[in-house]
Design an enzyme around this catalytic site. Sequence first.
Site, PDB file in Angstrom:
ATOM      1  N   ALA A 117       0.845  -1.196   0.000  1.00  0.00           N
ATOM      2  CA  ALA A 117       0.000   0.000   0.000  1.00  0.00           C
ATOM      3  C   ALA A 117       0.878   1.242   0.000  1.00  0.00           C
ATOM      4  O   ALA A 117       2.019   1.203   0.464  1.00  0.00           O
ATOM      5  CB  ALA A 117      -0.890  -0.022   1.236  1.00  0.00           C
ATOM      6  N   GLU A 119      -0.266  -9.477  -0.718  1.00  0.00           N
ATOM      7  CA  GLU A 119      -1.683  -9.780  -0.475  1.00  0.00           C
ATOM      8  C   GLU A 119      -2.442  -9.930  -1.799  1.00  0.00           C
ATOM      9  O   GLU A 119      -3.334 -10.779  -1.915  1.00  0.00           O
ATOM     10  CB  GLU A 119      -2.306  -8.694   0.412  1.00  0.00           C
ATOM     11  N   GLU A 161       4.589  -4.904   7.050  1.00  0.00           N
ATOM     12  CA  GLU A 161       3.713  -3.873   7.602  1.00  0.00           C
ATOM     13  C   GLU A 161       4.085  -3.473   9.021  1.00  0.00           C
ATOM     14  O   GLU A 161       4.026  -2.297   9.386  1.00  0.00           O
ATOM     15  CB  GLU A 161       2.248  -4.347   7.587  1.00  0.00           C
ATOM     16  N   GLY A 168       0.851  -5.179   0.810  1.00  0.00           N
ATOM     17  CA  GLY A 168      -0.309  -5.312  -0.061  1.00  0.00           C
ATOM     18  C   GLY A 168       0.023  -5.979  -1.387  1.00  0.00           C
ATOM     19  O   GLY A 168      -0.844  -6.598  -2.009  1.00  0.00           O
TER      20      GLY A 168
END
Length: 690
Positions: free
Chosen positions: A61, A103, A123, A100
């Site tokens: 992200a 992910e 993260e 992300g």
Amino acid sequence: MAVDFETSGSAAILRLNRPPVNAIAADLRQQLQAHLRAALADPKIERIILTGSEKIFAAGADAAEFDAPPIEPHLPDLVAEIEQSSKPVIAAIYGAALGGGLELALACRWRIAAPNARLGLPEVILGVVPGAGATQRLPRLIGIGPALQMVTTGKPLAPQKALSIGLIDAVEADPLAAALAQDLATLLARPLLAEAPNPPADKQAGIEARQSAARKMRGQDAPQRAADLIEMTSDTSFADGIKAEREAFLSLRQSPQCRALRHIFFAERAARTPGWLKKATQPASLQKTAVIGGGTMGAAIAWALDQAGLEVCVVEMDESAAERASSNLARLAAAGLKRGLLSQEAHDSALTRIIVQASFENLAETDIVIEAVFEDMAVKKELFAKLETAAPSAVLASNTSYLDIDEMASALADPSRLLGLHFFSPAHIMKLLEVVRASQTSDLALRAGFDLAEKLRKTPVITGVCDGFIGNRINFRMRESADILLLSGSIPTEIDEAMRAFGYAMGPYETQDMSGLDISWATRKRKAATRDPNRPYVKIADRMCESGRLGRKTGTGWYRYDMGGQMEDPMVEDLILEESRLAGVERRVIPEAEIQETLLLAMINEAAHILGEGMAASGADIDLVMVHGFGFPRWRGGLAWHADQIGAKSIHASLKKLAADEPVLWEIAPLITELAASGGSFASWTKSPS
Ligand code: 3H9
């Protein structure tokens, strides 16, 4: 375009293309969703391949978005849409797939990685938990133990390791070609992770992961929250787990810890070679290096240079010193071998590679020379005068901790060749490198300092010439105020415990014992003649050194050391009480909060003096120095960042109270007065051109 759409036969290739790192920002999410839907709607498309560039899949992200309200489509929803899509989606991963990014790959039916891939969920290093399903999908894929390990440490995996634990399905030289060739029926038969059964609980792995995170990421919330989320997969539905993960992610991303950790992340990147210097100079040639002095510091610098792939020659003054230098290097190599950082072969070849000599011969081609000899101005000046001819084209650097580099430069016919490169001990491990710009240092020499930091993977911080530069200067004030607390009523254990409670891994007295008390004792003696007689001076440390208590290496220092480890020593307390009595101080109980506040105020005030004098360029640079060189808790964002959380007004008021009793010791930095009056902050302050 942040995502390119291509086709190859019946395959749609969605290529993430948002340089430099394919951060998954709103535009990328929107385009990815639109292309996905278009591919699903196109009857000619049978499979969808998600890929990035040859160097990066996606860095996760966009951390720069965390302060703003989330923008649709949210990543967890997009991940779910990929997973539930009627046509199989395959991840073809080159380079890093982090956070992300991984992910997205976890939502795919098949994951193929190139040999250059790195797969991780970092993260927690930014103070959040994975927020797009990894805490729920990953344990269902690889089991709770390995998932805890990956998520609570944030460490990325190489592809072979990822393959061995079942995180990916294949390692291929050309993942895209492999994704095009993969049998469609096999892909379609693949169960979705969202529908996989709950993985078996693993209580022991949970305990170990929490303990390890508490030790290595002391005081940080995210790793513990991540462990909760992973552990719940053993008995919670996927939907409930995802809900809990989203709540945790959204609350953590706005937490003070996450803001502080992101600040340091971006400050680290901003610290690299400044744009103006890149424009003004060419990259420095740094292949051949020399280190003068092979003592503890010199040998560790030489080792770091060698391990970064540079040629190194260590110069000592005579044969017996050269032998000592060789054994220092051998010790470093042996430690690397023991810790599994080096193979036997790498160990052996490093030791044959590094040249150790007792002369200034063969330095003519050297690109950079770093001196790490005894802290003595006359010795250093003589040395540089010699080096000027022995290494005629080299950039010259001093590793001095305190001495005036301008004065050193006066020994050179061309003083522009000299800069300071202040390493921190142990030099092959500590990340900080203070790059000292003397008044005549050329841009070329400065560039060499920054380029060297990059090769050594260190964080460079530029500093002006002043006593102790940035870090030691701030640290000196902290120690001074701690010693005054000793005189006023504290004992070392109380001060150490207070600073550990603040978030340091070790308190100031434990740290002194670890590094040895003799170096700062020598510095104090050197400065004795010029010390301000009006400034309070506490003699406890001097008396300890005079009686041979030099820290761990002598078995006694502020504490006593034996097989049982570190213990309080009644003799130290006696000495402190005696000094209080001699100084006529009535001892009082000093609470933990006051200890923390006093030490922090001393550091903040000195940092403000440093900034105001133009010795550091920004509050962020102060933060990097304190976090990477002095153990300031990373999750507090560094000293200047922390000061901004307190606020200049409040700092000013506290300093004023202290200055009322001790005006010399607590002389308020003009910058603090300025910020308190203007309502400004360290973060937004820049020195106006004089
Ligand atoms: C996450 O994914 C949350 C999700 O679970 C849930 C969401 C709902 N964001 O390091 P570099 C910038 S959290 C924004 O010099 P390298 C960086 O600041 C994220 N910007 O390159 C720099 O900018 P500039 C979890 C980012 O080749 C430029 O990119 N992911 C981000 O040495 C180049 O970076 C991570 O924590 C980001 N995520 O290393 C991964 N990442 O040029 C963090 C980088 O203006 N990133 N930038 O200075 C990294 O570890 C490294 O950047 C990486 C590349 C290894 C990828």
